[in-house]
Design a protein around this motif. Sequence first.
Motif, PDB file in Angstrom:
ATOM      1  N   MET A   1       9.572   5.918  -0.248  1.00 35.25           N
ATOM      2  CA  MET A   1       9.096   6.513   0.999  1.00 35.25           C
ATOM      3  C   MET A   1      10.094   7.541   1.522  1.00 35.25           C
ATOM      4  SD  MET A   1       7.340   3.408   3.132  1.00 35.25           S
ATOM      5  CE  MET A   1       7.179   4.471   4.545  1.00 35.25           C
ATOM      6  N   ASP A   2      11.370   7.199   1.461  1.00 40.26           N
ATOM      7  CA  ASP A   2      12.404   8.126   1.940  1.00 40.26           C
ATOM      8  C   ASP A   2      12.395   9.415   1.133  1.00 40.26           C
ATOM      9  OD1 ASP A   2      13.166   6.308   3.858  1.00 40.26           O
ATOM     10  OD2 ASP A   2      14.901   5.556   2.745  1.00 40.26           O
ATOM     11  N   GLU A   3      12.264   9.294  -0.194  1.00 45.78           N
ATOM     12  CA  GLU A   3      12.286  10.509  -1.010  1.00 45.78           C
ATOM     13  C   GLU A   3      11.035  11.354  -0.791  1.00 45.78           C
ATOM     14  OE1 GLU A   3      14.323  10.679  -4.818  1.00 45.78           O
ATOM     15  OE2 GLU A   3      12.402  11.310  -5.713  1.00 45.78           O
ATOM     16  N   LEU A   4       9.878  10.725  -0.602  1.00 42.69           N
ATOM     17  CA  LEU A   4       8.671  11.489  -0.297  1.00 42.69           C
ATOM     18  C   LEU A   4       8.862  12.262   1.009  1.00 42.69           C
ATOM     19  CD1 LEU A   4       5.724  12.249  -0.870  1.00 42.69           C
ATOM     20  CD2 LEU A   4       5.038  10.150   0.315  1.00 42.69           C
ATOM     21  N   HIS A   5       9.454  11.616   2.000  1.00 41.96           N
ATOM     22  CA  HIS A   5       9.746  12.290   3.273  1.00 41.96           C
ATOM     23  C   HIS A   5      10.718  13.449   3.066  1.00 41.96           C
ATOM     24  CE1 HIS A   5      12.214  12.717   7.010  1.00 41.96           C
ATOM     25  NE2 HIS A   5      11.004  12.830   7.529  1.00 41.96           N
ATOM     26  N   GLN A   6      11.783  13.214   2.289  1.00 43.21           N
ATOM     27  CA  GLN A   6      12.772  14.259   2.048  1.00 43.21           C
ATOM     28  C   GLN A   6      12.166  15.437   1.289  1.00 43.21           C
ATOM     29  OE1 GLN A   6      15.850  12.088   0.012  1.00 43.21           O
ATOM     30  NE2 GLN A   6      16.314  10.836   1.802  1.00 43.21           N
ATOM     31  N   GLN A   7      11.288  15.144   0.314  1.00 40.41           N
ATOM     32  CA  GLN A   7      10.628  16.225  -0.411  1.00 40.41           C
ATOM     33  C   GLN A   7       9.748  17.055   0.523  1.00 40.41           C
ATOM     34  OE1 GLN A   7       8.501  15.337  -3.975  1.00 40.41           O
ATOM     35  NE2 GLN A   7      10.294  14.633  -5.092  1.00 40.41           N
ATOM     36  N   THR A   8       9.038  16.382   1.424  1.00 37.60           N
ATOM     37  CA  THR A   8       8.175  17.092   2.373  1.00 37.60           C
ATOM     38  C   THR A   8       8.994  18.033   3.250  1.00 37.60           C
ATOM     39  OG1 THR A   8       6.670  15.199   2.419  1.00 37.60           O
ATOM     40  CG2 THR A   8       6.455  16.801   4.187  1.00 37.60           C
ATOM     41  N   VAL A   9      10.109  17.535   3.789  1.00 42.05           N
ATOM     42  CA  VAL A   9      10.981  18.357   4.635  1.00 42.05           C
ATOM     43  C   VAL A   9      11.577  19.508   3.830  1.00 42.05           C
ATOM     44  CG1 VAL A   9      13.119  18.345   5.977  1.00 42.05           C
ATOM     45  CG2 VAL A   9      11.500  16.451   6.198  1.00 42.05           C
ATOM     46  N   SER A  10      11.992  19.242   2.589  1.00 39.48           N
ATOM     47  CA  SER A  10      12.604  20.272   1.751  1.00 39.48           C
ATOM     48  C   SER A  10      11.617  21.386   1.428  1.00 39.48           C
ATOM     49  CB  SER A  10      13.141  19.650   0.462  1.00 39.48           C
ATOM     50  OG  SER A  10      14.164  18.724   0.730  1.00 39.48           O
TER      51      SER A  10
ATOM     52  N   PRO B   1     -17.041  -7.962 -14.765  1.00 36.14           N
ATOM     53  CA  PRO B   1     -17.029  -7.040 -15.906  1.00 36.14           C
ATOM     54  C   PRO B   1     -15.641  -6.461 -16.140  1.00 36.14           C
ATOM     55  CG  PRO B   1     -17.894  -5.944 -13.977  1.00 36.14           C
ATOM     56  CD  PRO B   1     -17.736  -7.385 -13.600  1.00 36.14           C
ATOM     57  N   ALA B   2     -15.397  -5.994 -17.360  1.00 43.72           N
ATOM     58  CA  ALA B   2     -14.166  -5.265 -17.626  1.00 43.72           C
ATOM     59  C   ALA B   2     -14.133  -4.032 -16.726  1.00 43.72           C
ATOM     60  CB  ALA B   2     -14.109  -4.850 -19.096  1.00 43.72           C
ATOM     61  N   LEU B   3     -12.944  -3.640 -16.312  1.00 43.77           N
ATOM     62  CA  LEU B   3     -12.795  -2.571 -15.334  1.00 43.77           C
ATOM     63  C   LEU B   3     -12.092  -1.385 -15.962  1.00 43.77           C
ATOM     64  CD1 LEU B   3     -13.028  -1.775 -12.274  1.00 43.77           C
ATOM     65  CD2 LEU B   3     -10.700  -2.696 -12.027  1.00 43.77           C
ATOM     66  N   ALA B   4     -12.752  -0.224 -15.974  1.00 43.14           N
ATOM     67  CA  ALA B   4     -12.087   1.026 -16.347  1.00 43.14           C
ATOM     68  C   ALA B   4     -11.242   1.455 -15.158  1.00 43.14           C
ATOM     69  CB  ALA B   4     -13.119   2.087 -16.706  1.00 43.14           C
ATOM     70  N   LEU B   5      -9.946   1.684 -15.384  1.00 44.55           N
ATOM     71  CA  LEU B   5      -9.017   1.829 -14.267  1.00 44.55           C
ATOM     72  C   LEU B   5      -8.082   3.011 -14.469  1.00 44.55           C
ATOM     73  CD1 LEU B   5      -7.876   0.478 -11.641  1.00 44.55           C
ATOM     74  CD2 LEU B   5      -6.290  -0.763 -13.142  1.00 44.55           C
ATOM     75  N   GLN B   6      -7.831   3.732 -13.391  1.00 44.77           N
ATOM     76  CA  GLN B   6      -6.840   4.805 -13.383  1.00 44.77           C
ATOM     77  C   GLN B   6      -6.065   4.741 -12.075  1.00 44.77           C
ATOM     78  OE1 GLN B   6      -6.850   9.459 -14.549  1.00 44.77           O
ATOM     79  NE2 GLN B   6      -8.295   8.929 -12.943  1.00 44.77           N
ATOM     80  N   VAL B   7      -4.729   4.842 -12.160  1.00 47.69           N
ATOM     81  CA  VAL B   7      -3.882   4.826 -10.973  1.00 47.69           C
ATOM     82  C   VAL B   7      -3.292   6.212 -10.770  1.00 47.69           C
ATOM     83  CG1 VAL B   7      -1.768   3.893  -9.943  1.00 47.69           C
ATOM     84  CG2 VAL B   7      -3.339   2.369 -11.146  1.00 47.69           C
ATOM     85  N   ILE B   8      -3.459   6.740  -9.569  1.00 48.58           N
ATOM     86  CA  ILE B   8      -2.942   8.051  -9.194  1.00 48.58           C
ATOM     87  C   ILE B   8      -1.961   7.873  -8.032  1.00 48.58           C
ATOM     88  CG2 ILE B   8      -3.531  10.348  -8.297  1.00 48.58           C
ATOM     89  CD1 ILE B   8      -4.605   9.895 -11.085  1.00 48.58           C
ATOM     90  N   HIS B   9      -0.824   8.542  -8.113  1.00 45.84           N
ATOM     91  CA  HIS B   9       0.098   8.497  -6.976  1.00 45.84           C
ATOM     92  C   HIS B   9      -0.350   9.523  -5.949  1.00 45.84           C
ATOM     93  CE1 HIS B   9       3.650   9.169  -4.481  1.00 45.84           C
ATOM     94  NE2 HIS B   9       3.988   7.931  -4.813  1.00 45.84           N
ATOM     95  N   ALA B  10      -0.579   9.045  -4.723  1.00 45.67           N
ATOM     96  CA  ALA B  10      -1.010   9.913  -3.629  1.00 45.67           C
ATOM     97  C   ALA B  10       0.184  10.228  -2.724  1.00 45.67           C
ATOM     98  CB  ALA B  10      -2.112   9.230  -2.825  1.00 45.67           C
ATOM     99  N   PRO B  11       0.230  11.414  -2.133  1.00 48.88           N
ATOM    100  CA  PRO B  11       1.352  11.792  -1.265  1.00 48.88           C
ATOM    101  C   PRO B  11       1.195  11.230   0.146  1.00 48.88           C
ATOM    102  CG  PRO B  11      -0.153  13.621  -1.461  1.00 48.88           C
ATOM    103  CD  PRO B  11      -0.704  12.535  -2.334  1.00 48.88           C
ATOM    104  N   VAL B  12       1.045   9.929   0.247  1.00 48.88           N
ATOM    105  CA  VAL B  12       0.915   9.246   1.540  1.00 48.88           C
ATOM    106  C   VAL B  12       1.915   8.097   1.566  1.00 48.88           C
ATOM    107  CG1 VAL B  12      -1.517   9.863   1.761  1.00 48.88           C
ATOM    108  CG2 VAL B  12      -0.909   7.672   0.717  1.00 48.88           C
ATOM    109  N   PHE B  13       2.265   7.667   2.766  1.00 50.51           N
ATOM    110  CA  PHE B  13       3.273   6.625   2.902  1.00 50.51           C
ATOM    111  C   PHE B  13       2.680   5.224   2.786  1.00 50.51           C
ATOM    112  CE2 PHE B  13       5.194  10.214   5.230  1.00 50.51           C
ATOM    113  CZ  PHE B  13       6.372  10.339   4.496  1.00 50.51           C
ATOM    114  N   HIS B  14       1.510   5.001   3.376  1.00 47.49           N
ATOM    115  CA  HIS B  14       0.958   3.644   3.422  1.00 47.49           C
ATOM    116  C   HIS B  14      -0.522   3.648   3.051  1.00 47.49           C
ATOM    117  CE1 HIS B  14       4.482   1.776   5.247  1.00 47.49           C
ATOM    118  NE2 HIS B  14       4.506   2.719   6.162  1.00 47.49           N
ATOM    119  N   GLY B  15      -0.975   2.514   2.501  1.00 46.59           N
ATOM    120  CA  GLY B  15      -2.399   2.264   2.324  1.00 46.59           C
ATOM    121  C   GLY B  15      -2.961   2.651   0.980  1.00 46.59           C
ATOM    122  N   HIS B  16      -3.643   1.683   0.344  1.00 47.87           N
ATOM    123  CA  HIS B  16      -4.416   1.967  -0.860  1.00 47.87           C
ATOM    124  C   HIS B  16      -5.744   2.606  -0.480  1.00 47.87           C
ATOM    125  CE1 HIS B  16      -2.180  -1.227  -3.357  1.00 47.87           C
ATOM    126  NE2 HIS B  16      -2.015  -0.073  -3.957  1.00 47.87           N
TER     127      HIS B  16
END
Length: 341
Positions: free
Chosen positions: A166-175, A227-242
């Motif tokens: 979270m800290d690095e995401l914040h620092q990247q945003t400010v930078s 059922p079997a689940l087709a799944l993909q995980v993406i990193h979102a530029p947010v601090f909280h919440g799926h």
Amino acid sequence: MYKIAIVGASSLLGRELKEALSESPLAAASFVLLDEQEAQGQLDQVGDEVAIVQSIGVDAFDRADFTFFAGAEALTRKHWREALRAGSTVLDLSGALDQETGVLVRAPWLGAEAAPADLFTPAVVPAHPAALALALLLERLQQAAPVRFAAATVLEPASAFGRAAMDELHQQTVSLLSFQGLPRAIYDAQAAYNLLSGLGESATINLGSEEARIRRHYQALGDGRWPALALQVIHAPVFHGHTFSIAVELERAVDISALEEALGGDHVDLVLEDTDSPANLAATGQNDVLVRLRPEKDGRNPNQASRLWLWAASDNLRLHAQNAVECALDLRKLRPAGTVQ
């Protein structure tokens, strides 16, 4: 009175766990807060009890009935057997132990599960909050009609990987806003203002491992019921919440009203109005999974659908902490009541 130890008490998840415990029937317990050396001496609180975060010494788990591991995976692997030897029931929120022999993945909200925990169960892993949310929704849909196919994209927030992410995401945003170079100690990529399916070779976060864990926990919870689940995980530029985009195909067309009725209930908040779309901000602090149903209506009968989309959101830390507390409440039957062990 029970005695409860929380390892990783100063982490984001540890903080949420302390709040969930304070609101539960375990609030009257005696608490010991434990963490790595740099957190030692911090003043903290669980319910009405004020406590000081301690280092993990040789007698840290003495007489503890339950030990919650809410810190880094490495911290769990280093100390969980010490808690076991002290006679404590281990609940691993870090997920480090989910492939250890005899360890069970659990989510009491889902009702009947595969193998019940017993006195020989070495530890319990409260299910990954994304796996829990997906399992809740698909289990509900199964009540309306068998699910033929399901696919989900999970948008993972920075808080899923701890305070440093979270800290690095914040620092990247400010930078970026000040036209400076980006810090890359956690993300070996630009995570701010960006959606990513991979974070670079030097990243300390591995989305592939996260995806594999969600898949394992979903399968463990379902034990072949879903059922079997087709799944993909993406990193979102947010601090909280799926947030989740889920495509489902049923084996037969079902009345849309029946689908809405099946989805609603405990732990799921069905959103019916477009103006109140589920979102990670809307889900923050909520106990339920927020979900919006978007059916692809049957051409012959506009009131029915066999294909549908779900857009859902949940507070990842709160859902995880609540599930961990429910697991502990479920495990109380394995410990004598009214005494500190």
